[in-house]
Design an enzyme around this catalytic site. Structure first.
Site, PDB file in Angstrom:
ATOM      1  N   HIS A  28       3.041  -5.859  13.639  1.00 16.60           N
ATOM      2  CA  HIS A  28       2.448  -4.516  13.541  1.00 16.60           C
ATOM      3  C   HIS A  28       3.259  -3.519  14.381  1.00 16.60           C
ATOM      4  CE1 HIS A  28      -1.552  -2.664  12.166  1.00 16.60           C
ATOM      5  NE2 HIS A  28      -0.686  -1.681  12.339  1.00 16.60           N
ATOM      6  N   GLU A  60      -4.618 -10.951  11.991  1.00 19.19           N
ATOM      7  CA  GLU A  60      -3.698 -10.608  13.080  1.00 19.19           C
ATOM      8  C   GLU A  60      -4.385 -10.280  14.403  1.00 19.19           C
ATOM      9  OE1 GLU A  60      -1.898  -7.006  11.354  1.00 19.19           O
ATOM     10  OE2 GLU A  60      -2.786  -5.862  12.989  1.00 19.19           O
ATOM     11  N   ARG A  66      -1.992  -2.801   5.753  1.00 19.99           N
ATOM     12  CA  ARG A  66      -3.032  -3.568   6.442  1.00 19.99           C
ATOM     13  C   ARG A  66      -3.034  -4.980   5.867  1.00 19.99           C
ATOM     14  NH1 ARG A  66      -2.734  -0.374   9.775  1.00 19.99           N
ATOM     15  NH2 ARG A  66      -4.316   0.990  10.683  1.00 19.99           N
ATOM     16  N   CYS A  88      -1.209   1.724   0.653  1.00 18.41           N
ATOM     17  CA  CYS A  88      -2.559   2.274   0.457  1.00 18.41           C
ATOM     18  C   CYS A  88      -3.448   1.785   1.599  1.00 18.41           C
ATOM     19  CB  CYS A  88      -3.118   1.845  -0.895  1.00 18.41           C
ATOM     20  SG  CYS A  88      -3.223   0.065  -1.080  1.00 18.41           S
ATOM     21  N   THR A 122       3.400  -3.136   5.071  1.00 17.38           N
ATOM     22  CA  THR A 122       3.356  -2.467   6.378  1.00 17.38           C
ATOM     23  C   THR A 122       2.052  -1.681   6.494  1.00 17.38           C
ATOM     24  OG1 THR A 122       4.524  -0.559   5.480  1.00 17.38           O
ATOM     25  CG2 THR A 122       5.870  -2.205   6.622  1.00 17.38           C
ATOM     26  N   ASP A 182       4.490  -6.790   8.123  1.00 16.46           N
ATOM     27  CA  ASP A 182       4.287  -6.203   9.454  1.00 16.46           C
ATOM     28  C   ASP A 182       2.830  -6.343   9.868  1.00 16.46           C
ATOM     29  OD1 ASP A 182       5.246  -4.698  11.753  1.00 16.46           O
ATOM     30  OD2 ASP A 182       3.981  -3.070  11.015  1.00 16.46           O
TER      31      ASP A 182
HETATM   32  P1  NAI Z   1      -2.334   8.449   3.419  1.00 18.57           P
HETATM   33  O1  NAI Z   1      -3.801   8.670   3.491  1.00 18.57           O
HETATM   34  O2  NAI Z   1      -1.408   9.611   3.570  1.00 18.57           O
HETATM   35  O3  NAI Z   1      -1.945   7.712   2.052  1.00 18.57           O
HETATM   36  C1  NAI Z   1      -2.708   6.679   1.472  1.00 18.57           C
HETATM   37  C2  NAI Z   1      -2.559   6.819  -0.024  1.00 18.57           C
HETATM   38  O4  NAI Z   1      -3.237   5.704  -0.633  1.00 18.57           O
HETATM   39  C3  NAI Z   1      -3.186   8.100  -0.581  1.00 18.57           C
HETATM   40  O5  NAI Z   1      -2.262   8.785  -1.397  1.00 18.57           O
HETATM   41  C4  NAI Z   1      -4.384   7.591  -1.384  1.00 18.57           C
HETATM   42  O6  NAI Z   1      -4.623   8.394  -2.531  1.00 18.57           O
HETATM   43  C5  NAI Z   1      -3.924   6.198  -1.765  1.00 18.57           C
HETATM   44  N1  NAI Z   1      -5.013   5.313  -2.126  1.00 18.57           N
HETATM   45  C6  NAI Z   1      -6.285   5.289  -1.644  1.00 18.57           C
HETATM   46  N2  NAI Z   1      -6.994   4.319  -2.256  1.00 18.57           N
HETATM   47  C7  NAI Z   1      -6.139   3.743  -3.137  1.00 18.57           C
HETATM   48  C8  NAI Z   1      -6.296   2.688  -4.077  1.00 18.57           C
HETATM   49  N3  NAI Z   1      -7.465   2.044  -4.240  1.00 18.57           N
HETATM   50  N4  NAI Z   1      -5.227   2.348  -4.823  1.00 18.57           N
HETATM   51  C9  NAI Z   1      -4.047   3.018  -4.689  1.00 18.57           C
HETATM   52  N5  NAI Z   1      -3.847   4.014  -3.821  1.00 18.57           N
HETATM   53  C10 NAI Z   1      -4.891   4.366  -3.056  1.00 18.57           C
HETATM   54  O7  NAI Z   1      -2.030   7.328   4.524  1.00 18.57           O
HETATM   55  P2  NAI Z   1      -0.625   6.999   5.184  1.00 18.57           P
HETATM   56  O8  NAI Z   1      -0.451   7.779   6.438  1.00 18.57           O
HETATM   57  O9  NAI Z   1       0.436   7.048   4.153  1.00 18.57           O
HETATM   58  O10 NAI Z   1      -0.886   5.478   5.650  1.00 18.57           O
HETATM   59  C11 NAI Z   1      -1.030   4.441   4.697  1.00 18.57           C
HETATM   60  C12 NAI Z   1      -1.507   3.184   5.397  1.00 18.57           C
HETATM   61  O11 NAI Z   1      -0.475   2.727   6.276  1.00 18.57           O
HETATM   62  C13 NAI Z   1      -2.726   3.403   6.313  1.00 18.57           C
HETATM   63  O12 NAI Z   1      -3.922   3.227   5.590  1.00 18.57           O
HETATM   64  C14 NAI Z   1      -2.561   2.361   7.366  1.00 18.57           C
HETATM   65  O13 NAI Z   1      -3.350   1.245   7.003  1.00 18.57           O
HETATM   66  C15 NAI Z   1      -1.086   1.959   7.295  1.00 18.57           C
HETATM   67  N6  NAI Z   1      -0.354   2.200   8.547  1.00 18.57           N
HETATM   68  C16 NAI Z   1       0.333   1.156   9.119  1.00 18.57           C
HETATM   69  C17 NAI Z   1       1.054   1.340  10.272  1.00 18.57           C
HETATM   70  C18 NAI Z   1       1.838   0.234  10.901  1.00 18.57           C
HETATM   71  O14 NAI Z   1       2.290   0.368  12.054  1.00 18.57           O
HETATM   72  N7  NAI Z   1       2.083  -0.855  10.224  1.00 18.57           N
HETATM   73  C19 NAI Z   1       1.058   2.642  10.945  1.00 18.57           C
HETATM   74  C20 NAI Z   1       0.362   3.691  10.219  1.00 18.57           C
HETATM   75  C21 NAI Z   1      -0.337   3.455   9.080  1.00 18.57           C
END
Ligand code: NAI
Length: 344
Positions: A292, A260, A231, A202, A229, A255
């Site tokens: 990351h 960080e 935040r 999330c 993975t 990750d």
């Molecule tokens: P997304 O927007 O497709 O999915 C996020 C989901 O979290 C949504 O379904 C949303 O309804 C849900 N959500 C929002 N608030 C919530 C809450 N309070 N409780 C439970 N669920 C909640 O985003 P995506 O693309 O799946 O990315 C998710 C996270 O992954 C990003 O926010 C980013 O922080 C992280 N990320 C990390 C990377 C890395 O290299 N480690 C790379 C890309 C993203």
């Protein structure tokens, strides 16, 4: 030619940004330094800035950029918790890359999990020293175990698909998402109580800040594996460390880390690490930290550069900004984008 100042540039960013920039008429100038209040002045004379996850787009930085004439910030990432969207509203349009390769991140989460449960990291080091003993390397099957996924968006769903491939029982909690085939939507309490593995997907918001803390860790199964993975701020790192010491947490696969920003992506191997919590976490045999890197695949780097360039091109062509984010979309679920093509 559109001129963009790209901050926190790394060698692996350049090939794809040069390629897509040349195709789209965008010239990227690469600054190794992060975007901060002190470095914002480097953006003078550019048409926009390109920022990454640990660049600072807080109010003072936004105001500084605005005073330099910057009206566009293109984020080469999905998350935007480092941007003060309220400060940016009406001044600087903020566009992101909502999806580049959810599979890259989901596959990294599973790579961490498999490494941990089959002790691959230990075996790798042993065999390089000609130590072929198996003592202490007993792992366990994922087959039939329960995984709890928090946040079932693009990455969470990709991870769910992978877990289903391992015949795991999949629970998920998402504040907004609907039903997912082959997975069961549950309350957070149930997810904490029943999961052998918990994976965070999330976004980091005020609501999810320190979602994993002493109180929620106490609700989990003894020996739970936690994967993050998403935040760093989702986990209270000190509470996690305490739970690892108490053996409440069986493994932590990270990750991302809440402090960080001055460390990850950098080589600080010749320095004394000042962060005692991270040092202690790294000393644990059941903690794996990657810096990351979950996004870092060729496919993702290409997709990031392509979308970021398109975002900049669309902005200067006056086209609808499909990837713009603003605090109104986030807070009120309403935004002018649907009517005007941009958030303000
Ligand atoms: P997304 O927007 O497709 O999915 C996020 C989901 O979290 C949504 O379904 C949303 O309804 C849900 N959500 C929002 N608030 C919530 C809450 N309070 N409780 C439970 N669920 C909640 O985003 P995506 O693309 O799946 O990315 C998710 C996270 O992954 C990003 O926010 C980013 O922080 C992280 N990320 C990390 C990377 C890395 O290299 N480690 C790379 C890309 C993203």
């Amino acid at each position: 030619m559109i001129k963009i100042a790209l901050f926190d540039a790394k060698p692996y960013d350049k090939p794809a940004f040069d390629r897509y920039g040349a195709q789209g008429g965008v010239e990227y100038h690469y600054f190794e330094t992060k975007l901060t209040e002190e470095t914002a002045s480097l953006a003078a004379g550019y048409d926009g800035v390109c920022a990454f996850v640990n660049d600072d787009l807080s109010r003072p930085v936004i105001e500084k950029l605005y005073s330099l004439g910057i009206r566009l910030a293109v984020l080469r990432c999905a998350g935007f918790n480092n941007v003060d969207l309220q400060a940016a509203y009406g001044k600087i349009h903020v566009l992101r890359v909502p999806a580049y390769s959810p599979h890259a991140v989901a596959e990294h989460a599973m790579a961490l999990l498999l490494t941990s449960v089959r002790r691959i990291h230990k075996a790798y080091n042993r065999t390089r020293e000609f130590n072929f003993s198996l003592n202490g390397l007993a792992g366990f099957d994922l087959f039939g175990k329960t995984v709890g996924v928090i946040g079932a968006g693009k990455i969470g769903r990709a991870f769910i698909d992978i877990c289903r491939g391992f015949s795991m029982r999949v629970l998920y909690y998402d504040k907004f998402a609907g039903e997912i085939e082959g997975a069961t939507s549950v309350s957070l309490d149930t997810l904490f109580q029943e999961s052998d593995v918990i994976s965070l997907h999330c976004p980091l918001t005020e609501e999810t800040d320190h979602l994993i803390c002493a109180q929620t860790l106490a609700q989990m199964k003894k020996g739970v594996i936690i994967i993050n993975t998403s935040r760093g701020g989702l986990i209270d790192a000190e509470d996690l460390l305490a739970a690892i010491k108490e053996k409440q947490v069986g493994a932590a696969l990270l990750d991302v880390y809440e402090e960080e920003s001055d460390l990850f992506f950098e080589d600080v191997s010749g320095h004394i690490l000042q962060d005692d919590v991270l040092s202690r976490l790294l000393s644990m045999p059941n903690v794996i930290v990657t810096s990351h890197q979950a996004f870092l695949t060729e496919e993702a780097l290409s997709a990031i550069a392509e979308t970021t360039t398109q975002n900049a091109v669309d902005f200067f062509a006056g086209k609808p900004l499909v990837n713009e984010v603003c605090y109104r979309c986030e807070s009120f679920g309403e935004c002018k984008k649907q009517r005007k093509g941009k958030c303000f």
